[in-house]
Design a protein around this motif. Structure first.
Motif, PDB file in Angstrom:
ATOM      1  N   ALA A 279      -5.292   3.831 -13.658  1.00 20.43           N
ATOM      2  CA  ALA A 279      -5.535   2.363 -12.878  1.00 20.43           C
ATOM      3  C   ALA A 279      -5.767   1.049 -13.588  1.00 20.43           C
ATOM      4  O   ALA A 279      -5.518   0.050 -13.128  1.00 20.43           O
ATOM      5  CB  ALA A 279      -6.888   2.811 -12.137  1.00 20.43           C
TER       6      ALA A 279
ATOM      7  N   LEU B 292      -2.888  -1.531 -13.816  1.00 23.69           N
ATOM      8  CA  LEU B 292      -2.626  -2.183 -12.371  1.00 23.69           C
ATOM      9  C   LEU B 292      -3.097  -3.682 -12.122  1.00 23.69           C
ATOM     10  O   LEU B 292      -4.465  -3.685 -12.576  1.00 23.69           O
ATOM     11  CB  LEU B 292      -3.046  -1.411 -11.022  1.00 23.69           C
ATOM     12  CG  LEU B 292      -2.336  -0.020 -10.857  1.00 23.69           C
ATOM     13  CD1 LEU B 292      -2.982   0.740  -9.665  1.00 23.69           C
ATOM     14  CD2 LEU B 292      -0.996  -0.195 -10.780  1.00 23.69           C
TER      15      LEU B 292
ATOM     16  N   GLU C  27      -9.209   1.911  -5.513  1.00 22.83           N
ATOM     17  CA  GLU C  27      -8.974   2.926  -4.289  1.00 22.83           C
ATOM     18  C   GLU C  27      -8.031   3.832  -4.491  1.00 22.83           C
ATOM     19  O   GLU C  27      -6.979   3.525  -5.047  1.00 22.83           O
ATOM     20  CB  GLU C  27      -9.086   1.896  -3.185  1.00 22.83           C
ATOM     21  CG  GLU C  27      -9.944   0.981  -2.770  1.00 22.83           C
ATOM     22  CD  GLU C  27      -9.817   0.284  -1.771  1.00 22.83           C
ATOM     23  OE1 GLU C  27      -8.699   0.153  -1.162  1.00 22.83           O
ATOM     24  OE2 GLU C  27     -10.638  -0.699  -1.204  1.00 22.83           O
ATOM     25  N   THR C  28      -8.395   5.253  -4.199  1.00 25.08           N
ATOM     26  CA  THR C  28      -7.344   6.328  -4.392  1.00 25.08           C
ATOM     27  C   THR C  28      -7.005   6.783  -2.857  1.00 25.08           C
ATOM     28  O   THR C  28      -8.116   6.843  -2.052  1.00 25.08           O
ATOM     29  CB  THR C  28      -7.699   7.261  -5.358  1.00 25.08           C
ATOM     30  OG1 THR C  28      -8.996   7.819  -4.932  1.00 25.08           O
ATOM     31  CG2 THR C  28      -7.982   6.507  -6.539  1.00 25.08           C
TER      32      THR C  28
ATOM     33  N   GLU D  97       0.674  -1.268   0.033  1.00 24.66           N
ATOM     34  CA  GLU D  97      -0.042   0.007   0.042  1.00 24.66           C
ATOM     35  C   GLU D  97       0.747   1.155   0.252  1.00 24.66           C
ATOM     36  O   GLU D  97       0.342   2.397  -0.012  1.00 24.66           O
ATOM     37  CB  GLU D  97      -0.911   0.068   1.306  1.00 24.66           C
ATOM     38  CG  GLU D  97      -1.987  -1.058   1.181  1.00 24.66           C
ATOM     39  CD  GLU D  97      -2.853  -1.163   2.340  1.00 24.66           C
ATOM     40  OE1 GLU D  97      -2.891  -0.301   3.289  1.00 24.66           O
ATOM     41  OE2 GLU D  97      -3.632  -2.242   2.451  1.00 24.66           O
TER      42      GLU D  97
ATOM     43  N   SER E  75      -4.802   2.235  -5.737  1.00 21.68           N
ATOM     44  CA  SER E  75      -4.637   0.701  -5.600  1.00 21.68           C
ATOM     45  C   SER E  75      -5.785  -0.016  -6.044  1.00 21.68           C
ATOM     46  O   SER E  75      -6.878   0.338  -6.288  1.00 21.68           O
ATOM     47  CB  SER E  75      -4.775   0.489  -3.892  1.00 21.68           C
ATOM     48  OG  SER E  75      -3.839   1.187  -3.202  1.00 21.68           O
ATOM     49  N   ARG E  76      -5.637  -1.110  -6.828  1.00 21.82           N
ATOM     50  CA  ARG E  76      -6.541  -2.084  -7.446  1.00 21.82           C
ATOM     51  C   ARG E  76      -6.726  -3.332  -6.294  1.00 21.82           C
ATOM     52  O   ARG E  76      -5.749  -4.066  -6.108  1.00 21.82           O
ATOM     53  CB  ARG E  76      -6.027  -2.671  -8.745  1.00 21.82           C
ATOM     54  CG  ARG E  76      -7.211  -3.538  -9.364  1.00 21.82           C
ATOM     55  CD  ARG E  76      -6.748  -3.854 -10.819  1.00 21.82           C
ATOM     56  NE  ARG E  76      -7.023  -2.435 -11.516  1.00 21.82           N
ATOM     57  CZ  ARG E  76      -8.158  -1.960 -11.915  1.00 21.82           C
ATOM     58  NH1 ARG E  76      -9.253  -2.459 -11.582  1.00 21.82           N
ATOM     59  NH2 ARG E  76      -8.285  -0.716 -12.648  1.00 21.82           N
ATOM     60  N   THR E  77      -7.919  -3.217  -5.908  1.00 16.99           N
ATOM     61  CA  THR E  77      -8.116  -4.527  -4.898  1.00 16.99           C
ATOM     62  C   THR E  77      -7.914  -5.950  -5.660  1.00 16.99           C
ATOM     63  O   THR E  77      -8.159  -6.119  -6.979  1.00 16.99           O
ATOM     64  CB  THR E  77      -9.688  -4.270  -4.273  1.00 16.99           C
ATOM     65  OG1 THR E  77     -10.684  -4.545  -5.530  1.00 16.99           O
ATOM     66  CG2 THR E  77      -9.795  -3.032  -3.530  1.00 16.99           C
TER      67      THR E  77
ATOM     68  N   VAL F 198      -2.262   7.996  -4.922  1.00 15.43           N
ATOM     69  CA  VAL F 198      -2.027   6.670  -4.754  1.00 15.43           C
ATOM     70  C   VAL F 198      -3.090   5.826  -4.896  1.00 15.43           C
ATOM     71  O   VAL F 198      -4.271   5.997  -4.659  1.00 15.43           O
ATOM     72  CB  VAL F 198      -1.532   6.370  -3.191  1.00 15.43           C
ATOM     73  CG1 VAL F 198      -1.217   4.635  -3.117  1.00 15.43           C
ATOM     74  CG2 VAL F 198      -0.140   7.039  -2.842  1.00 15.43           C
TER      75      VAL F 198
ATOM     76  N   GLU G  80       1.917   5.128  -7.272  1.00 15.95           N
ATOM     77  CA  GLU G  80       1.503   6.378  -7.101  1.00 15.95           C
ATOM     78  C   GLU G  80       1.722   7.251  -8.356  1.00 15.95           C
ATOM     79  O   GLU G  80       2.815   6.860  -9.182  1.00 15.95           O
ATOM     80  CB  GLU G  80       2.890   6.718  -6.206  1.00 15.95           C
ATOM     81  CG  GLU G  80       2.524   8.171  -5.542  1.00 15.95           C
ATOM     82  CD  GLU G  80       3.541   8.655  -4.418  1.00 15.95           C
ATOM     83  OE1 GLU G  80       3.438   9.477  -3.810  1.00 15.95           O
ATOM     84  OE2 GLU G  80       4.741   7.953  -4.373  1.00 15.95           O
TER      85      GLU G  80
ATOM     86  N   THR H 106      -2.259  -4.669  -6.573  1.00 17.45           N
ATOM     87  CA  THR H 106      -1.149  -3.823  -6.496  1.00 17.45           C
ATOM     88  C   THR H 106      -1.475  -2.457  -6.532  1.00 17.45           C
ATOM     89  O   THR H 106      -2.641  -2.176  -6.571  1.00 17.45           O
ATOM     90  CB  THR H 106      -0.204  -4.125  -7.836  1.00 17.45           C
ATOM     91  OG1 THR H 106      -1.107  -3.616  -8.840  1.00 17.45           O
ATOM     92  CG2 THR H 106       0.072  -5.592  -7.922  1.00 17.45           C
ATOM     93  N   SER H 107      -0.532  -1.635  -6.289  1.00 16.72           N
ATOM     94  CA  SER H 107      -0.757  -0.241  -5.865  1.00 16.72           C
ATOM     95  C   SER H 107       0.333   0.392  -6.750  1.00 16.72           C
ATOM     96  O   SER H 107       1.437  -0.010  -7.212  1.00 16.72           O
ATOM     97  CB  SER H 107      -0.539   0.002  -4.376  1.00 16.72           C
ATOM     98  OG  SER H 107      -1.712  -0.551  -3.945  1.00 16.72           O
TER      99      SER H 107
END
Length: 142
Positions: free
Chosen positions: A88, A91, A55-56, A19, A47-49, A45, A98, A95-96
């Motif tokens: 996004a 990704l 999510e950002t 994260e 993130s792909r769940t 940042v 920036e 993974t995440s």
């Protein structure tokens, strides 16, 4: 003299596991800012769940956690929702990355001087470092 307030801006997506970026990544960005090579205008940042959702986190809200406390983030919010959605897609689930909106300060000076003399950069394309190094290495092996 035609000094521009801002120079060319580039989106840079830095992927990492987990994260938060690795301390080495954070230090590399800090060094570029300290040396005056770039100015970080915005950072998010992404993130792909595991399920594939996105999510950002707006880094502006926690700059010290991401090593950008000195960056200023002058134009926080410059990365639009469409930009975030576009990046996004790169990704993998779990993974995440920036997303940095980076002003190229060396190019700002060049653009200002070119405008002053009646010139302009009309095209630019970046070749990723791994590609350059691979080409150079294979050329040396010929």
């Amino acid at each position: 003299m035609s000094d521009f307030e801002y120079g060319p801006v580039e989106f840079v997506l830095v992927a990492f596991q987990g994260e938060a970026p690795d301390p080495g990544v954070i230090e590399a960005v800090r060094e570029l800012v300290r040396d005056g090579a770039v100015r970080i205008l915005d950072a998010v940042v992404i993130s792909r769940t595991i399920e594939g959702g996105v999510e950002t986190i707006e880094v502006e809200d926690s700059t010290d956690a991401y090593g950008l406390e000195e960056a200023g983030l002058d134009l926080s919010g410059l990365a639009a929702d469409e930009d975030i959605e576009y990046f996004a897609e790169s990704l993998e689930p779990g993974t995440s990355a920036e997303l940095l909106v980076v002003e190229l300060l060396w190019a700002k000076k060049l653009a200002s001087r070119l405008a002053e003399s009646g010139g302009a950069v009309i095209a630019s394309e970046r070749i990723p470092a791994p590609v350059v190094n691979e080409v150079v290495a294979s050329a040396g092996n010929v």
